[in-house]
Design an enzyme around this catalytic site. Structure first.
Site, short mmCIF file in Angstrom:
data_model
loop_
_atom_site.label_atom_id
_atom_site.label_comp_id
_atom_site.label_asym_id
_atom_site.label_seq_id
_atom_site.Cartn_x
_atom_site.Cartn_y
_atom_site.Cartn_z
N SER A 19 18.21 -7.96 -2.67
CA SER A 19 18.97 -7.10 -2.72
C SER A 19 19.71 -7.69 -2.89
CB SER A 19 18.23 -6.44 -1.25
OG SER A 19 17.04 -6.16 -1.11
N HIS A 30 15.94 -0.89 -7.16
CA HIS A 30 14.79 -2.29 -7.34
C HIS A 30 14.26 -2.25 -8.67
CE1 HIS A 30 13.86 -5.14 -4.28
NE2 HIS A 30 14.91 -4.33 -3.30
N HIS A 88 6.49 -6.08 -3.30
CA HIS A 88 6.16 -6.41 -2.61
C HIS A 88 4.94 -6.59 -1.61
CE1 HIS A 88 10.25 -5.81 -2.37
NE2 HIS A 88 11.37 -7.10 -1.62
N TYR A 96 4.61 -5.08 0.80
CA TYR A 96 5.04 -4.41 1.76
C TYR A 96 4.72 -2.65 1.41
CZ TYR A 96 9.57 -3.96 0.83
OH TYR A 96 10.94 -4.04 0.55
N GLU A 97 4.05 -2.90 0.01
CA GLU A 97 4.76 -1.65 -1.45
C GLU A 97 2.70 -1.65 -1.10
OE1 GLU A 97 8.27 -2.48 -4.17
OE2 GLU A 97 7.41 -4.00 -3.34
N ALA A 126 17.38 -10.78 0.52
CA ALA A 126 18.59 -10.56 1.31
C ALA A 126 17.52 -11.11 2.64
CB ALA A 126 19.23 -9.25 1.06
N MET A 130 10.77 -10.22 4.17
CA MET A 130 9.49 -9.71 3.97
C MET A 130 9.11 -9.65 2.42
SD MET A 130 10.60 -6.68 5.51
CE MET A 130 11.13 -6.04 7.10
N SER A 131 9.87 -11.68 1.67
CA SER A 131 9.11 -11.60 0.10
C SER A 131 9.22 -13.09 0.46
CB SER A 131 10.47 -11.47 -0.59
OG SER A 131 11.56 -12.41 -0.47
N ASN A 145 21.82 -9.12 8.25
CA ASN A 145 22.19 -8.77 8.97
C ASN A 145 21.22 -10.00 10.36
OD1 ASN A 145 18.95 -8.04 8.10
ND2 ASN A 145 19.15 -8.19 10.60
N HIS A 150 18.46 -0.30 6.85
CA HIS A 150 18.53 -1.07 5.11
C HIS A 150 20.42 -0.60 4.40
CE1 HIS A 150 16.77 -2.22 1.68
NE2 HIS A 150 17.65 -0.38 1.49
I1 8IG Z 1 17.45 -7.85 4.71
O1 8IG Z 1 15.70 -9.03 10.19
C1 8IG Z 1 16.36 -8.06 6.11
N1 8IG Z 1 15.27 -7.95 5.67
N2 8IG Z 1 11.63 -9.64 8.23
N3 8IG Z 1 13.79 -8.86 9.28
C2 8IG Z 1 13.05 -9.27 8.26
N4 8IG Z 1 13.21 -9.12 6.62
C3 8IG Z 1 14.84 -9.11 6.99
C4 8IG Z 1 15.74 -8.81 7.81
C5 8IG Z 1 15.23 -9.13 8.67
N5 8IG Z 1 16.80 -8.11 6.71
#
Ligand code: 8IG
Length: 272
Positions: free
Chosen positions: A32, A64, A86, A88-89, A116, A211-212, A235, A247
């Site tokens: 991202s 994406h 991912h 999670y998808e 990201a 998450m990647s 973040n 997001h």
């Molecule tokens: I952008 O705070 C992003 N991706 N797991 N935690 C997780 N994935 C993220 C975060 C986060 N921020």
């Protein structure tokens, strides 16, 4: 059913035919916020929709699109992979790493994984770019799970001591001394962590959460490629900052950082 390794070889052959690039040197997986900067690396010679290649699943995240862009930078053939998918998808680990396996099968010996992520260290704020020194895989899966790879596609087991190549990190540091290093904890998501989970990750030695990346890094290393990981902190992780996560802030951090990400990638590709 074709095994995942032979499927990636088939996709690589299709990619070569469609792009006209016989062998890539470097593949860059775009997280991202990284796409805009990466596209400024040079003139895109060719774009192949991943929907046209064997074994690719469509991304479901807005922003994406699934494409492999080919361009030459500093005499090197570079593949930009956009449209990461991912766990999670709802994808399997094999589907998540298929783009990376395809790029390696198409010749790439260097794989740059960008993402990201959330930051655990309050002194490394949103907008910082961090090089990944190591990771903690909290997804409870592996891209090598399942039948053993066929002959010629890597071993049953793989040593991950030098997963994020020390050699590449040294070269990257020489070209971009401003980069700090961090340890990336890979969660399945798509929920962000609880503050207690962030405390756990910090205690384990992580400084970044996302998450990647972790499965792709393992798959690339398994096939003998050298891996460089770059995280854009979008973040501060849950409980580190007082404001809730969203997001939109992730997308904003990407937009703000796009120019510096492109500039950084340009400096790195020249030396990797
Ligand atoms: I952008 O705070 C992003 N991706 N797991 N935690 C997780 N994935 C993220 C975060 C986060 N921020």
């Amino acid at each position: 059913m074709t095994n995942p390794y032979e499927l990636s070889q088939q996709a690589a052959n299709e990619l070569r035919a469609r792009s006209g690039v016989d062998a890539y040197d470097i593949a860059i997986v775009l997280g991202s916020g990284w796409k805009e900067g990466a596209e400024a690396l040079g003139t895109i010679a060719n774009s192949v929709p991943t929907a046209d290649l064997a074994g690719f699943v469509a991304p479901t995240v807005a922003g994406h699109a699934g494409q492999i862009l080919s361009l030459e930078v500093a005499g090197k053939q570079v593949a930009l992979i956009s449209g990461r998918v991912h766990l999670y998808e709802g994808n399997t680990a094999h589907q998540v790493v298929h783009p990376v396996r395809t790029a390696v099968a198409a010749g790439a010996r260097t794989v740059v994984l960008t993402n990201a992520c959330g930051g655990i260290d309050p002194t490394i704020g949103a907008g910082s770019i961090v090089m990944i020194r190591d990771h903690i895989n909290l997804t409870a899966t592996s891209p090598m799970e399942g039948a053993a790879p066929p002959d010629g596609y890597g071993a049953r087991f793989v040593d991950l001591t030098d997963l994020y190549s020390q050699r590449l990190r040294d070269v990257a540091h020489a070209a971009a001394p401003e980069l700090s290093e961090g340890v990336y904890a890979g969660f399945r998501g798509p929920h962000y962590e609880t503050p207690a989970e962030i405390n756990m990750a910090r205690t384990m030695g992580a400084t970044l959460v996302g998450m990647s990346t972790v499965l792709e890094a393992i798959a690339a290393r398994h096939l003998g490629a050298d891996v460089l990981g770059l995280s854009l902190v979008s973040n501060l992780a849950a409980g580190v900052s007082k404001t809730p996560l969203n997001h939109l802030e992730v997308l904003e951090a990407g937009e703000l950082a796009a120019r510096s990400l492109g500039d950084l990638l340009g400096r790195l590709v020249a030396v990797l």
